[in-house]
Design a protein around this motif. Structure first.
Motif, PDB file in Angstrom:
ATOM      1  N   LYS A1059      -8.922   2.244  15.202  1.00  0.00           N
ATOM      2  CA  LYS A1059      -8.401   1.906  13.877  1.00  0.00           C
ATOM      3  C   LYS A1059      -8.117   3.190  13.111  1.00  0.00           C
ATOM      4  O   LYS A1059      -8.949   4.092  13.112  1.00  0.00           O
ATOM      5  CB  LYS A1059      -9.440   1.083  13.098  1.00  0.00           C
ATOM      6  CG  LYS A1059      -9.345  -0.415  13.339  1.00  0.00           C
ATOM      7  CD  LYS A1059     -10.381  -1.152  12.501  1.00  0.00           C
ATOM      8  CE  LYS A1059      -9.983  -1.194  11.022  1.00  0.00           C
ATOM      9  NZ  LYS A1059     -10.926  -2.006  10.227  1.00  0.00           N
ATOM     10  N   PRO A1060      -6.967   3.259  12.459  1.00  0.00           N
ATOM     11  CA  PRO A1060      -6.669   4.517  11.772  1.00  0.00           C
ATOM     12  C   PRO A1060      -7.687   4.869  10.684  1.00  0.00           C
ATOM     13  O   PRO A1060      -8.036   6.036  10.526  1.00  0.00           O
ATOM     14  CB  PRO A1060      -5.271   4.292  11.177  1.00  0.00           C
ATOM     15  CG  PRO A1060      -4.965   2.845  11.329  1.00  0.00           C
ATOM     16  CD  PRO A1060      -5.850   2.300  12.388  1.00  0.00           C
ATOM     17  N   VAL A1061      -8.124   3.866   9.940  1.00  0.00           N
ATOM     18  CA  VAL A1061      -9.137   4.118   8.905  1.00  0.00           C
ATOM     19  C   VAL A1061     -10.124   2.961   8.866  1.00  0.00           C
ATOM     20  O   VAL A1061      -9.798   1.842   9.256  1.00  0.00           O
ATOM     21  CB  VAL A1061      -8.503   4.259   7.486  1.00  0.00           C
ATOM     22  CG1 VAL A1061      -7.874   5.618   7.294  1.00  0.00           C
ATOM     23  CG2 VAL A1061      -7.480   3.154   7.222  1.00  0.00           C
ATOM     24  N   GLN A1062     -11.313   3.244   8.390  1.00  0.00           N
ATOM     25  CA  GLN A1062     -12.299   2.179   8.170  1.00  0.00           C
ATOM     26  C   GLN A1062     -12.213   1.676   6.729  1.00  0.00           C
ATOM     27  O   GLN A1062     -12.306   0.488   6.478  1.00  0.00           O
ATOM     28  CB  GLN A1062     -13.718   2.702   8.458  1.00  0.00           C
ATOM     29  CG  GLN A1062     -13.952   3.107   9.907  1.00  0.00           C
ATOM     30  CD  GLN A1062     -13.802   1.966  10.904  1.00  0.00           C
ATOM     31  OE1 GLN A1062     -14.078   0.808  10.589  1.00  0.00           O
ATOM     32  NE2 GLN A1062     -13.313   2.275  12.098  1.00  0.00           N
ATOM     33  N   GLY A1063     -12.041   2.594   5.816  1.00  0.00           N
ATOM     34  CA  GLY A1063     -12.072   2.250   4.397  1.00  0.00           C
ATOM     35  C   GLY A1063     -10.798   1.560   3.920  1.00  0.00           C
ATOM     36  O   GLY A1063      -9.841   1.365   4.678  1.00  0.00           O
ATOM     37  N   ASP A1064     -10.784   1.199   2.651  1.00  0.00           N
ATOM     38  CA  ASP A1064      -9.629   0.535   2.062  1.00  0.00           C
ATOM     39  C   ASP A1064      -8.871   1.526   1.190  1.00  0.00           C
ATOM     40  O   ASP A1064      -9.402   2.037   0.210  1.00  0.00           O
ATOM     41  CB  ASP A1064     -10.114  -0.668   1.224  1.00  0.00           C
ATOM     42  CG  ASP A1064      -8.935  -1.392   0.569  1.00  0.00           C
ATOM     43  OD1 ASP A1064      -7.774  -1.092   0.924  1.00  0.00           O
ATOM     44  OD2 ASP A1064      -9.193  -2.258  -0.294  1.00  0.00           O
ATOM     45  N   TYR A1065      -7.646   1.818   1.568  1.00  0.00           N
ATOM     46  CA  TYR A1065      -6.847   2.795   0.825  1.00  0.00           C
ATOM     47  C   TYR A1065      -5.566   2.159   0.289  1.00  0.00           C
ATOM     48  O   TYR A1065      -4.610   2.841  -0.035  1.00  0.00           O
ATOM     49  CB  TYR A1065      -6.506   3.995   1.718  1.00  0.00           C
ATOM     50  CG  TYR A1065      -7.735   4.670   2.290  1.00  0.00           C
ATOM     51  CD1 TYR A1065      -8.357   5.683   1.581  1.00  0.00           C
ATOM     52  CD2 TYR A1065      -8.259   4.271   3.510  1.00  0.00           C
ATOM     53  CE1 TYR A1065      -9.497   6.289   2.087  1.00  0.00           C
ATOM     54  CE2 TYR A1065      -9.395   4.869   4.024  1.00  0.00           C
ATOM     55  CZ  TYR A1065     -10.014   5.885   3.315  1.00  0.00           C
ATOM     56  OH  TYR A1065     -11.134   6.486   3.805  1.00  0.00           O
ATOM     57  N   LYS A1066      -5.559   0.836   0.259  1.00  0.00           N
ATOM     58  CA  LYS A1066      -4.327   0.141  -0.113  1.00  0.00           C
ATOM     59  C   LYS A1066      -3.901   0.484  -1.535  1.00  0.00           C
ATOM     60  O   LYS A1066      -4.711   0.734  -2.400  1.00  0.00           O
ATOM     61  CB  LYS A1066      -4.531  -1.372  -0.002  1.00  0.00           C
ATOM     62  CG  LYS A1066      -4.649  -1.827   1.444  1.00  0.00           C
ATOM     63  CD  LYS A1066      -4.204  -3.259   1.606  1.00  0.00           C
ATOM     64  CE  LYS A1066      -3.964  -3.624   3.059  1.00  0.00           C
ATOM     65  NZ  LYS A1066      -4.894  -3.019   4.024  1.00  0.00           N
ATOM     66  N   GLN A1067      -2.588   0.497  -1.713  1.00  0.00           N
ATOM     67  CA  GLN A1067      -2.045   0.721  -3.054  1.00  0.00           C
ATOM     68  C   GLN A1067      -1.262  -0.502  -3.443  1.00  0.00           C
ATOM     69  O   GLN A1067      -0.457  -1.013  -2.649  1.00  0.00           O
ATOM     70  CB  GLN A1067      -1.100   1.927  -3.043  1.00  0.00           C
ATOM     71  CG  GLN A1067      -1.691   3.172  -3.632  1.00  0.00           C
ATOM     72  CD  GLN A1067      -0.688   4.299  -3.630  1.00  0.00           C
ATOM     73  OE1 GLN A1067       0.176   4.389  -2.755  1.00  0.00           O
ATOM     74  NE2 GLN A1067      -0.785   5.163  -4.608  1.00  0.00           N
ATOM     75  N   GLU A1068      -1.469  -0.947  -4.646  1.00  0.00           N
ATOM     76  CA  GLU A1068      -0.818  -2.136  -5.174  1.00  0.00           C
ATOM     77  C   GLU A1068       0.701  -2.083  -4.935  1.00  0.00           C
ATOM     78  O   GLU A1068       1.373  -1.117  -5.320  1.00  0.00           O
ATOM     79  CB  GLU A1068      -1.117  -2.192  -6.694  1.00  0.00           C
ATOM     80  CG  GLU A1068      -0.616  -3.432  -7.412  1.00  0.00           C
ATOM     81  CD  GLU A1068      -1.398  -4.679  -7.024  1.00  0.00           C
ATOM     82  OE1 GLU A1068      -2.574  -4.556  -6.646  1.00  0.00           O
ATOM     83  OE2 GLU A1068      -0.801  -5.779  -7.087  1.00  0.00           O
ATOM     84  N   GLY A1069       1.208  -3.091  -4.286  1.00  0.00           N
ATOM     85  CA  GLY A1069       2.666  -3.214  -4.154  1.00  0.00           C
ATOM     86  C   GLY A1069       3.322  -2.271  -3.156  1.00  0.00           C
ATOM     87  O   GLY A1069       4.544  -2.216  -3.082  1.00  0.00           O
TER      88      GLY A1069
END
Lengths: 1225, 475
Positions: A1059-1069
């Protein structure tokens, strides 16, 4: 004529015919001198480019009014025969821009020191009694150290002088040697052949100091470990002209027009001879455009395609019909006829190790390396000539004559025990191709039973095992394919669902390849390249392809075999160069460290290693360890790999302790060391790599751009090695905690006290360094160049003098040597007793130290620690730091009699003598080098290299063949160089024209004016053994760890996918997509070189780019040229998107070594951080099988065997860059 | 018959690597100076693609080259003289800088001298024209290797095909097209120049813009259908590829040709009949222009031609060069080299051997070596580039190269003669093999160094060697 009348000339009727033939009346044609003047120049000078591209092209530099004006290619290489194209012109667009760098604003013109450091140093110098004390007052003060380390990469250089900058450097080197040991000083420089003496300068300096030169070929994953595994040779490959001899060519993962631009013409030209060219590539690459067929294999699945092709060839050319040419080749030059034990291992019946003479009751030295086969004529098991068991003990038997080594009788090796089988044994074989098989396939093999010292043992041949593994139906059961349409491993139908290549295309291509080889006696070739080499499992991918090569009898044949072109840049005059580079002329035992291990620990990447080896091991075995770092500790302990810094005490301290404990002789001291290790009183540094006393302190980078180009796990370099701002997203999250490595909290202080860059341009390494020395460009110095791509050696020459305060690398390190010697004297630190721990080396008796591929660990009580046998050799070296300069400038005494390579040596004394007159001698009677031949000037060093090397000195070439005759019991090898005995190539000869090299034993093939170089032709034609355990090309690697990891035989393994990342780095939209992250070579740069050149940047997109498939891009709303960020746990890049239909879905191309100093904005995923280099999202993944040592071809050699710094099994999250922040405060 | 000699070039696109070495060495030799930064006398384009300047082939827009007027006579597409005179101060068809690209450099200095920052310094782009910071949004080779797939789709040679070209990963194709001034026999630029500054050299056919005479009207820029005349914004004069005449005059090939790493350029002399140029360029059917051009080229072994050449003052060295000319062989003897867009009616003297390409995916497992219609690059697409759309001629040309390959393959393996009809003899195919494959330096470039311009006053030239009188001296 007035301007006005000129303007209205249009109105005046002129005699203009539509064809436009006319001569202007006004001013005539004198104006034509305008462009004639532009073309004029004052002199033309031959030189070349020292860039890591394997090109080694001769260039003409045009100088006008003392300024380099432009360059173009020399076309005067010695000619090849009339029936083939010549080597002209050699060059590429990148090289053609080089003159820009000389006077560009990117040029480093003076020595620079980081502002904070300069201030600290100038202050410290005022109070300290000597430079070493001054340095101590800075680096041992955590606040002061932090002040300059945390400023790394943030600009703020101040101008310095050569005196000051070399003094800081010398003080740090000497302080480190004195306090921690000289093996804490290291240096990184890349592939030497492109500018041999520049490389040798730094390595010689470091080796005289007891420092640690770091490897490169394995580190940038260009080394194909499959080559030593299969052939016992680092890499050897045909010159590009030999492509013209091929009747069928596949380019497999090799983008020839892009990465081998000067040679690509041979590939387009040979098509006109009717040679078919097939491109195997996931994208529609430059190489595909001029091919006849495109096999668009899914990235990283190449092994599946090759296994299926192997299946077709074995079935149709070995089983359905007999192909005499293939069969004879297999018997004579491969390990196919050798016998393998089939036994119960870990509770399952499986193929084990080779049967050897010791198993059969023989007790003499080497019998455990005498592998055996059945002689078809006598039906007896015999030891043939040429096994490794005879290499170091019975030279007259170490050859490939088909003879019984005991009786000398002719033998006919039996390929299969099928006809004589006493039974059929169903064995389990490792399999990684899908989930449903649960890691195992069952295959039936014919066996016979032999009586051994352990009782009766079933055996079979390697050939029988191969057929079983490939699933060829021999009518004896097992899970085999009845037809190509069976979805059984490894049929064409099976591969289609993995690779996407239609089964019928795979079948047709395999047939064509084999058919051509049969018709032409082996002239089928596969050009292999980085596209399939930089994977974690690249070695096993390669082996599946090399099998095709060997099945069809193409290796060791002109126009056939593998042609591997990834960073392989053959340094032709290897012996003379090696003597100078290692400083073996003065002191033995250079510390030649494999980089991957070094950087893995130095940058603390073991802390964030995703790999759990429990997932990687064969289902038929258990891993010894789950963390890859633990294997590296094992490898250090058992003498498999070098490991510098070695011990958690400096050598001098260790020797003092040993003496205090009563040890007197070197042997007693060694005994003390071994016991101290066993008792855990002494540790290897890699057992506690974060400890202050265990990590490296000083690192030189020259002829390279470590930070901008080859820092795998780039952000971890910034974080742990340098202690500066970085964009590591997730750390300390290793899949498993290591057992053998002490886990400390990371302090982020930056391990290095100094990063020292020597370069002519300011790229990332310069930006992040503490000291930058201004280097001469390739148009301002003397040096030598050679490559595997062509058969010439040629020169660098200064077209103009060094501009500003720049110096050649040779002069830079000589200046440093001078300063070190002075500071050592001033500071009263001169003599040092050193112990160098040397690994068990290939081509030395160390390669037979650990027989039968058994792993015995003394630290676990499985054996005793015996230096040179179960642990590293320990070699004592006395150093005197006041003499570094005296030694640097002269050729020392240790090489005045014999030199050699590959375990051979021959007399050079008369040639060494000629250097007294040729170079002159050192006339200072105070110097230890008084009266020795001078190599003060680089040109003198060049001539010393040429004089002492067999490929440039015909007399020595003949002697080298003579030495090979003595080593093998073969006769008439001298013929390979005989006609050129009188030739001695000098620097000045090559000023006039590049020169053809002379055939010598330093290569595995031979060549002359009318014959192109092809590797291993000395084996196939002259019967010189391959340097492997059987003495033949290896299909079967029987070492215990190779079997543990399921790689005794070639097979398919999928790419790693984390998996590229474990954490959540999402950005709105902002939509995201996960893609494979591939880093092929860049068309507009050679690694990071030329990437920053204004002309190259103009010819494409002006900065970093990432290529995406059109549909993938549409999915995340990205249009061509939009800014994109791509990240994973290791770091983030910011680049412009290039959207194209020629890239398949699911993968992205971020071309290799796009550097971060040009046009790179900040990122969103890590605010206040600039996007990194292409290596920011990569991480070091080490493969344990690459660490094996002390066993035949699986033994260490510098850049020869060791874990690769692969970086291809990566995934990233890509998304549009929401805001573009330039972070210019 | 009025014979003229022309130095001509053939580019074998089948060997082009798309490496752009030619562009760089040309640029370094001629145009890496202020006012000329955006000029590439020689550039390389990925095809399909829009080229440089953008969409240069769209003559609806640029009005380059010649058309036939109502009476069937040649007329410049930009319009009549009066028409052009009207546009003296306003050219609606003039390409703008953005059609080429705005040249840029970087703030490299900031890396060394920018001072201490909170973040790593970076060199950002800066316009070489305005000297302001800029965003890079277009360049001279923006769509290299099909970068930006939409550009490939708007290639006029594709849109003209009137059939669907599937443009996805499975069907994708590309090849490279290096371009330079064609040194045409019927150059539109010469005719368009209001100052009479452009001329075709009598001795070698090189087309030049006199830097003394040019007044910067820029009529040549749109009228050249290949967009190979550039306007120097610093000197206010037009500049173009000079065919490296300072090198030709010394018997050396052009820089682009000599430094071609693909070894795909051939340079030689051809003789043509100047009297027939106009007639041939004015042929009604544009698909006939290619064959007309070939007809214009005369056999240098023909005694009549030799005689006429001598009468025209052409030296023995030039006659000999014409007889050994690789261009003559490729263009006339074997008919494998074609002009780029013959329909522009300028009669280009730079020729192209059209490229082979990989076998179509659907027949890959059935075909060893393909025929002309079994390859990825559609014949129609190549025909639109090189034969004004005539697919028959194009396929014939490709087939000759393919036949040569099969002939040679059979020679290598001893498989017997080719089993289909071929329209070249074995000797021709072998000769073609030698020139295309072995391509020895002295076979690629056959250039006489005895140039007319230097014949006069040689002694004076030898003694003066460019020495000019100092101001006020030499009365």
């Amino acid at each position: 004529m007035s301007l006005l009348s000129q303007k209205f000339k249009f109105l005046r009727k002129k005699n203009v015919s539509p064809s436009g033939h006319q001569i202007t009346e006004d001013g005539g044609r004198e104006w034509e001198n305008f462009y004639r003047d532009r073309w004029s120049y004052d002199k033309v000078v031959r030189t070349t480019h020292g860039v890591n591209c394997t090109g080694s092209c001769s260039w003409n530099i045009y100088v006008k009014n003392g300024v380099v004006a432009w360059e173009n290619q020399a076309t005067d290489y010695p000619e090849t025969p009339d029936d083939m194209p010549d080597y002209e012109p050699r060059g590429c667009p990148r090289g053609a821009t080089f003159s820009w760098y000389l006077y560009s604003p990117l040029r480093v013109k003076y020595p620079y020191v980081r502002g904070e450091l300069a201030e600290l140093w100038r202050e410290a110098k005022k109070n300290a009694k000597n430079p070493i004390e001054a340095w101590k007052s800075i680096v041992e003060d955590p606040e002061k150290a932090k002040k300059y380390k945390s400023a790394r990469g943030m600009g703020g250089f101040v101008r310095s002088t050569w005196d000051e900058a070399t003094e800081i450097t010398a003080a740090s080197l000497l302080y480190t040697a004195k306090t921690y040991g000289p093996d804490r000083n290291a240096g990184f420089s890349v592939i030497p052949a492109m500018s041999m003496l520049s490389y040798a300068a730094g390595a010689r300096f470091l080796n005289l100091m007891g420092g640690t030169p770091l490897s490169f070929y394995d580190w940038y994953a260009d080394l194909p470990p499959s080559s030593p595994q299969v052939w016992g040779e680092q890499t050897d490959t045909p010159e590009s002209g030999d492509w013209y001899n091929a009747g069928y060519i596949m380019t497999w993962g090799s983008n020839v027009p892009l990465t081998r631009t000067p040679d690509a013409h041979f590939l387009t030209e040979v098509r006109y001879k009717g040679t078919k060219v097939v491109s195997v590539s996931p994208d529609y690459a430059e190489s595909t455009t001029s091919s006849d067929a495109w096999l668009n294999v899914k990235a990283g699945t190449d092994a599946a395609l090759a296994m299926a092709m192997g299946h077709v060839i074995l079935k149709e050319y070995y089983i359905d019909k007999e192909t005499p040419y293939f069969k004879e080749y297999a018997k004579e030059f491969t390990d196919m006829p050798f016998l393998v034990r089939v036994e119960d291992i870990n509770g399952t019946v499986q193929p084990g190790r080779f049967l050897n003479a010791k198993d059969l009751g023989r007790q003499e030295d080497g019998s455990d390396f005498q592998m055996v086969l059945i002689d078809d004529t006598t039906n007896e098991i015999v030891v043939p000539n040429g096994t490794m068991g005879d290499r170091h003990t019975n030279p007259e038997k170490w050859n490939l004559r088909l003879e019984n080594r005991d009786t000398g009788a002719k033998i006919d090796p039996r390929l299969s025990v099928f006809d004589q089988r006493e039974g059929v044994t169903v064995v389990k074989l490792p399999y990684f191709g899908d989930e449903e098989h649960e890691g195992v396939i069952e295959r039936a093999i014919p066996t016979i039973t032999v009586q051994t010292v352990d009782g009766p043992v079933k055996v079979t041949t390697v050939y029988d095992l191969i057929l079983a593994n490939y699933g060829i139906d021999r009518g004896i059961g097992g899970e085999v394919a009845t037809s190509y349409t069976d979805d059984t491993p490894y049929t064409p139908t099976w591969q289609e669902k993995i690779t996407g290549v239609k089964a019928d295309i795979a079948i047709a291509t395999a047939r064509e390849f084999a058919d051509n080889a049969e018709k032409t006696k082996g002239r089928s070739m596969i050009i292999m390249g980085g596209g399939i080499n930089h994977w974690y499992h690249a070695d096993i991918i390669y082996r599946t392809i090399l099998n095709l090569i060997m099945f069809c009898g193409t290796e060791g044949v002109n126009g056939g075999g593998w042609a591997h072109y990834v960073g392989q840049e053959k340094l032709r005059p290897i012996e003379g160069w090696g003597g100078i580079m290692t400083a073996n002329d003065w002191s033995k035992a250079p510390r030649l460290q494999n980089s991957t291990s070094w950087f893995y620990f130095a940058t603390e990447q073991y802390r964030s290693d995703c790999i759990d080896l429990a997932d990687r091991v064969s289902k038929l075995a258990k891993p010894r360890y789950r963390h890859p770092g633990d294997y590296n500790v094992l490898a250090a302990r058992l003498g498999w790999l070098p490991s510098y810094p070695t011990f958690n005490k400096g050598s001098q301290e260790l020797i003092n302790d040993a003496r205090a404990a009563g040890a007197g002789t070197e042997a007693e001291i060694n005994q003390y060391v071994a016991q101290a290790l066993k008792n855990k009183e002494l540790q290897f540094c890699v057992e506690d790599p974060a400890a202050k006393e265990n990590h490296p302190r000083n690192l030189f980078v020259w002829r390279a751009n470590l930070i901008g180009s080859s820092s795998k796990g780039h952000e971890y370099f910034l974080k742990h090695l340098l202690g500066t701002k970085n964009a590591v997203l997730e750390d300390d999250d290793a899949a498993t905690r290591p057992e053998e490595i002490k886990w400390r909290e990371a302090d982020g202080a930056g391990k290095l006290d100094l990063l020292i860059d020597i370069d002519f341009r300011m790229a990332s390494t310069g930006l992040y360094s503490d000291i930058v020395f201004p280097a001469a460009t390739w148009y301002e110095k003397e040096d030598l160049s050679s490559t595997d791509m062509h058969p010439y050696v040629h020169v660098f020459q200064a077209a103009v003098d060094c501009a500003w305060e720049t110096k050649s690398d040779w002069d830079t390190f000589r200046t440093l040597a001078e300063t070190v010697s002075r500071v050592a004297k001033e500071s009263g630190f001169t003599e040092y007793e050193d112990i160098v721990a040397l690994p068990l080396g290939h081509d030395s008796p160390g390669e037979v130290a650990q027989p039968e591929g058994k792993v015995l660990d003394w630290s676990k009580g499985e054996c005793e620690p015996i230096p040179g046998k179960t642990m590293p050799n320990l070699v004592h070296v006395k150093r005197d730091y006041s003499q570094i300069f005296e030694k640097y400038i002269a050729l020392g005494p240790n090489i005045e009699n014999k030199m050699g390579a590959h375990g051979l040596a021959w007399d050079v004394s008369d040639e060494y003598q000629t250097l007294y007159a040729q170079n002159g001698t050192i006339d200072n009677p105070e110097f230890i080098s008084h009266g020795r031949p001078s190599i003060y000037e680089c040109k003198e060093a060049c001539n010393a290299v040429l004089t002492l090397s067999s490929c440039t000195n015909g007399k020595l070439a003949v002697r080298s063949w003579k030495a090979m005759e003595e080593k093998t019991g073969l006769s008439d090898l001298e013929k390979n160089a005989k006609g050129r005995e009188q030739e001695k190539i000098t620097f000045d000869d090559m000023v006039r024209q590049p020169r053809f090299i002379i055939s010598s034993v330093t290569s595995t093939g031979k060549n002359d004016k009318n014959r192109r170089y092809s590797p291993f032709t000395t084996s196939t034609e002259d019967k010189v053994p391959f340097r492997t355990v059987t003495g033949r090309q290896s299909f079967y690697c029987d070492h215990e760890m190779m079997r543990d990891y399921g790689e005794a035989m070639a097979l398919y393994k999928p790419v790693l996918s984390y998996k590229p990342v474990q954490g959540d780095y999402k950005q709105e939209g902002i939509p995201e997509i996960t893609l494979k992250y591939l880093t092929p070579h860049n068309k507009w740069a050679t690694h990071s070189m030329y990437f920053d050149s204004q002309q190259m940047l103009t010819l494409f997109r002006g900065g970093q780019t990432i290529w995406l498939n059109e549909d993938d891009a549409a999915e995340i709303g990205v249009k061509d040229n939009d800014w994109v960020e791509a990240f994973n746990k290791n770091g983030v890049v910011a680049a412009r998107a290039v959207v194209s239909p020629r890239i398949p879905r699911g993968i992205s191309y971020m071309h290799h070594a796009q550097d971060r100093h040009i046009n790179v904005p900040g990122t969103q995923v890590k605010k206040d951080r600039r996007g990194g280099t292409h290596n920011a999202p990569t991480h070091i993944y080490m493969k344990p099988t690459h660490m094996i040592g002390g066993y035949g071809q699986l033994s260490y050699g510098f850049n020869y065997y060791g874990p690769t710094g692969n970086q291809r099994d990566m995934t990233i999250v890509a998304r549009k860059l929401k805001e573009v922040d330039w972070l210019e405060d | 018959m009025k014979i003229k000699a022309q130095v001509s070039m053939v580019l074998n696109l089948d060997k082009c690597l798309g490496c752009h070495t030619c562009s760089i060495t040309c640029k370094n030799t001629w145009t890496n100076r202020e006012g000329a930064e955006y000029m590439y006398f020689n550039n390389v384009e990925t095809r399909p693609g829009v080229g440089y300047p953008r969409n240069w082939e769209d003559q609806e827009k640029w009005k380059g080259g010649w058309t036939l007027d109502n009476s069937g006579k040649l007329a410049l597409s930009t319009g009549s003289k009066t028409n052009r005179l009207m546009k003296l101060f306003f050219h609606p068809e003039q390409p703008e800088l953005k059609d080429y690209f705005e040249p840029w450099t970087y703030d490299y200095e900031t890396l060394i001298h920018g001072g201490r920052k909170n973040n790593q310094p970076v060199a950002r782009p800066r316009s070489l024209v305005t000297k302001q910071k800029m965003e890079v949004t277009w360049g001279p080779n923006w769509d290299d290797d099909l970068a930006g797939g939409q550009h490939a789709r708007s290639d006029v040679n594709l849109t003209k095909m009137g059939q669907d070209i599937v443009f996805d990963y499975e069907e994708v194709f590309m090849r490279y097209l290096p371009r330079l001034c064609n040194h045409c026999l019927n150059p539109a630029c010469v005719a368009a120049c209001p100052s009479g500054a452009i001329y075709k050299r009598d001795e070698d056919g090189v087309v030049l813009v006199s830097q003394d005479v040019c007044r910067g009207w820029r009529h040549c820029v749109p009228s050249c259908p290949y967009k190979k005349i550039f306007y120097n914004w610093e000197t206010n004069k037009a500049e173009k590829c000079v065919f490296c005449y300072p090198r030709l005059e010394n018997g050396l090939p052009q820089i682009c040709a000599e430094t071609c790493v693909g070894r795909m350029r051939y340079v030689g002399v051809v003789f043509y009949d100047m009297d027939k140029v106009e007639e041939m360029a004015a042929t009604k059917n544009e698909q006939d222009i290619y064959e007309n051009t070939v007809e214009l080229i005369l056999d240098p072994h023909d005694p009549e031609v030799i005689k006429a050449a001598r009468e025209e003052g052409i030296s023995e060295a030039w006659i000999k060069a014409a007889q050994k000319s690789p261009v003559y062989k490729l263009v006339k003897e074997w008919g494998v080299a074609l002009p780029l867009h013959p329909e522009y009616r300028t009669l280009p003297m730079v020729w192209y051997v059209p490229p082979l390409s990989p076998i179509l995916q659907r027949v890959t497992s059935d075909v060893y070596l393909p025929d002309a219609h079994e390859m990825r690059v559609p014949v129609q697409y190549l025909a639109n580039l090189f034969t004004a759309g005539n697919t028959e001629i194009l396929a014939r040309t490709l087939q000759r190269v393919l036949d040569m390959r099969e002939y040679m393959r059979r020679r290598e393996t001893g498989d017997g003669p080719i089993d289909h009809n071929v329209d070249l003899t074995e000797d021709q195919m072998y000769g073609m093999y030698k020139l295309l494959a072995l391509s020895k330096y002295n076979d690629r470039f056959v250039i006489p160094s005895d140039v007319k311009v230097s014949r006069e006053g040689r002694l004076e030239m030898q003694q003066n060697r460019g020495f000019a009188c100092p101001t006020g001296g030499c009365q």
